[in-house]
Motif scaffolding. Sequence first.
Motif, PDB file in Angstrom:
ATOM      1  N   PRO A 162       0.833  -1.208   0.000  1.00 27.65           N
ATOM      2  CA  PRO A 162       0.000   0.000   0.000  1.00 27.65           C
ATOM      3  C   PRO A 162       0.867   1.258   0.000  1.00 27.65           C
ATOM      4  O   PRO A 162       1.980   1.264   0.523  1.00 27.65           O
ATOM      5  N   GLN A 163       0.357   2.315  -0.601  1.00 24.96           N
ATOM      6  CA  GLN A 163       1.115   3.554  -0.694  1.00 24.96           C
ATOM      7  C   GLN A 163       1.089   4.339   0.619  1.00 24.96           C
ATOM      8  O   GLN A 163       0.102   4.321   1.362  1.00 24.96           O
ATOM      9  N   ASP A 178       7.302  -1.203  -1.435  1.00 23.69           N
ATOM     10  CA  ASP A 178       7.322  -0.328  -2.606  1.00 23.69           C
ATOM     11  C   ASP A 178       6.150   0.627  -2.441  1.00 23.69           C
ATOM     12  O   ASP A 178       5.154   0.563  -3.161  1.00 23.69           O
ATOM     13  N   ASP A 179       6.284   1.525  -1.449  1.00 25.98           N
ATOM     14  CA  ASP A 179       5.140   2.303  -0.978  1.00 25.98           C
ATOM     15  C   ASP A 179       5.234   3.794  -1.259  1.00 25.98           C
ATOM     16  O   ASP A 179       4.479   4.586  -0.702  1.00 25.98           O
ATOM     17  N   GLY A 180       6.139   4.188  -2.132  1.00 26.08           N
ATOM     18  CA  GLY A 180       6.231   5.598  -2.483  1.00 26.08           C
ATOM     19  C   GLY A 180       7.270   6.365  -1.703  1.00 26.08           C
ATOM     20  O   GLY A 180       7.732   7.419  -2.156  1.00 26.08           O
ATOM     21  N   ILE A 181       7.652   5.890  -0.517  1.00 29.09           N
ATOM     22  CA  ILE A 181       8.717   6.558   0.231  1.00 29.09           C
ATOM     23  C   ILE A 181       9.975   5.697   0.289  1.00 29.09           C
ATOM     24  O   ILE A 181      11.041   6.178   0.664  1.00 29.09           O
ATOM     25  N   VAL A 221      -4.389   9.794  -0.072  1.00 31.14           N
ATOM     26  CA  VAL A 221      -5.026   8.484  -0.056  1.00 31.14           C
ATOM     27  C   VAL A 221      -6.230   8.517   0.875  1.00 31.14           C
ATOM     28  O   VAL A 221      -6.376   9.408   1.715  1.00 31.14           O
ATOM     29  N   THR A 222      -7.108   7.535   0.720  1.00 29.29           N
ATOM     30  CA  THR A 222      -8.292   7.439   1.566  1.00 29.29           C
ATOM     31  C   THR A 222      -7.921   6.899   2.944  1.00 29.29           C
ATOM     32  O   THR A 222      -6.820   6.362   3.150  1.00 29.29           O
ATOM     33  N   ASP A 223      -8.862   7.016   3.887  1.00 28.11           N
ATOM     34  CA  ASP A 223      -8.627   6.493   5.237  1.00 28.11           C
ATOM     35  C   ASP A 223      -8.395   4.987   5.197  1.00 28.11           C
ATOM     36  O   ASP A 223      -7.546   4.454   5.926  1.00 28.11           O
ATOM     37  N   ALA A 257      -4.945   4.314   4.031  1.00 24.85           N
ATOM     38  CA  ALA A 257      -3.995   4.629   5.095  1.00 24.85           C
ATOM     39  C   ALA A 257      -3.941   3.492   6.110  1.00 24.85           C
ATOM     40  O   ALA A 257      -2.868   3.126   6.603  1.00 24.85           O
ATOM     41  N   GLU A 258      -5.098   2.935   6.434  1.00 20.91           N
ATOM     42  CA  GLU A 258      -5.146   1.811   7.372  1.00 20.91           C
ATOM     43  C   GLU A 258      -4.423   0.592   6.809  1.00 20.91           C
ATOM     44  O   GLU A 258      -3.754  -0.139   7.535  1.00 20.91           O
ATOM     45  N   GLU A 259      -4.556   0.391   5.499  1.00 21.79           N
ATOM     46  CA  GLU A 259      -3.868  -0.731   4.854  1.00 21.79           C
ATOM     47  C   GLU A 259      -2.360  -0.564   4.937  1.00 21.79           C
ATOM     48  O   GLU A 259      -1.629  -1.532   5.146  1.00 21.79           O
ATOM     49  N   TRP A 260      -1.879   0.691   4.788  1.00 15.55           N
ATOM     50  CA  TRP A 260      -0.438   0.937   4.889  1.00 15.55           C
ATOM     51  C   TRP A 260       0.055   0.661   6.306  1.00 15.55           C
ATOM     52  O   TRP A 260       1.112   0.051   6.493  1.00 15.55           O
TER      53      TRP A 260
END
Length: 461
Positions: free
Chosen positions: A63-64, A169-172, A70-72, A75-78
């Motif tokens: 997850p990103q 691989d989450d964007g950061i 992103v949606t809530d 965010a919870e998935e991340w």
Amino acid sequence: MKKFVAAAIVLAVMLSFAACREKGVIPAGKTVTPGTLSQYDPKKCRASYADRLVAQAVYPVSPQYPDGTVTDKEAEEWVKFRKNRMDAASAIDSSALGSFVKKTVREYLTSDDGGNRVYSPVSLEIALSMLAEITDGQTRAQILSLLGADSIENARRQAVSIWDGTYRDDGIGTTVLADSLWLNDGLMYKKPVLDILADSYRASSFSGKPGSTEYDSALRGWLTEQTRGMLDTSGVKLDPRTVIALAQTVYYKVSWENIFRETDTGKRDFEGTKGRVSVDFMNREIENGSVYFGDGWQATRLDTSDGGAMWLILPDKGRSTADVIASDGMFDLISGNKNGIENRRAKVRLSVPKFDVSSQTDLIQGLINLGVTDAFGSSADFSPLTDVPNVFVSEAKQAARVVIDEKGCTGAAYTLIVATYKECPGEKETIDFILDRQFVFIVTSDNGIPLFVGAVNDLTA
């Protein structure tokens, strides 16, 4: 533990940069140019191996990072994914991994030629664990001993924990691992061990004719795709007698937590093992930094966007990177054991050269030096994999490359272990045995007792 694993992935950076006189050189004098970071075509890579693919591994969805776009739920998935990564990292046997890193780094990063070296302990660890799965007896025992595992189950558990504890691989931050098996379509294999490699190691399976142009191209395409064009794979070719090739890759890309300003980059002399050269140095002041002082070295760290770091270790004047590697202090530092290491908090004026270092390492002699001997000779036991006789490891190599600039760090590595057979099944020498002259015969019972012995001298009667 997460920081230790991240450090293990790029450990070679801090050791090789002290010897960095020029851009890293691939064997055969081929210099890797920065352009290879973006010039590969992933579609062409996938097309090269698509027809050879037997089973595609399913990799976890990363997850990103919740940056406000992103949606809530996303965010919870991340957060959940991050927790799973942390749980996996905490399950790693840090003592066993630390011992493996120390032994192999000392084996592969010290040399007399004064050249750059880059090495990924994580890639070799996972590749050796896969090799242990397809071997047995003393062959497996020697591999497990180097890995610090008392059973194949614990070695497997360690490899899975490393895999799950680093993959993202989450964007950061990007740390993508991949494994694959390259089989010979003319041979028979035992399904249970192939299932273990597919399920536990997420290894994709390929089948074809080793040594053929198409199959070699497929393997090179897969390696190039997984390392995103960073490594020269042109020399990768399989022996026609290949039984199995185990491939493991790591691709790593992060930004610095605080990037360097390009306007602050300037020329400065670097004194390497082959002389002095003027190169680009990145410069930055760190207001609340730390410098660590050990026996004959000092170190600091560059924090990265994903919460990790690149440790930079500078030998004292008159000392070499080999001296640093020979001491335990460096390994204690990255593992978090800072007893006996002085830490000074200060404003750090950091000046670090931009570098692009790469190397290719033949792993066989190093593994033999570290006690893994049977896999490379007639004593090798590959019975969990196949009944083909005389199978042994004929090739084991690793290629790796690390690049840093004002924005961050990019690294890639692949480890390739190839097992072949000494005599080609189905291609035996043909001998004509024609009894067209006098001959002797002996008839024996089922327990070898000679029942009749005769001499055939004439068949005219």
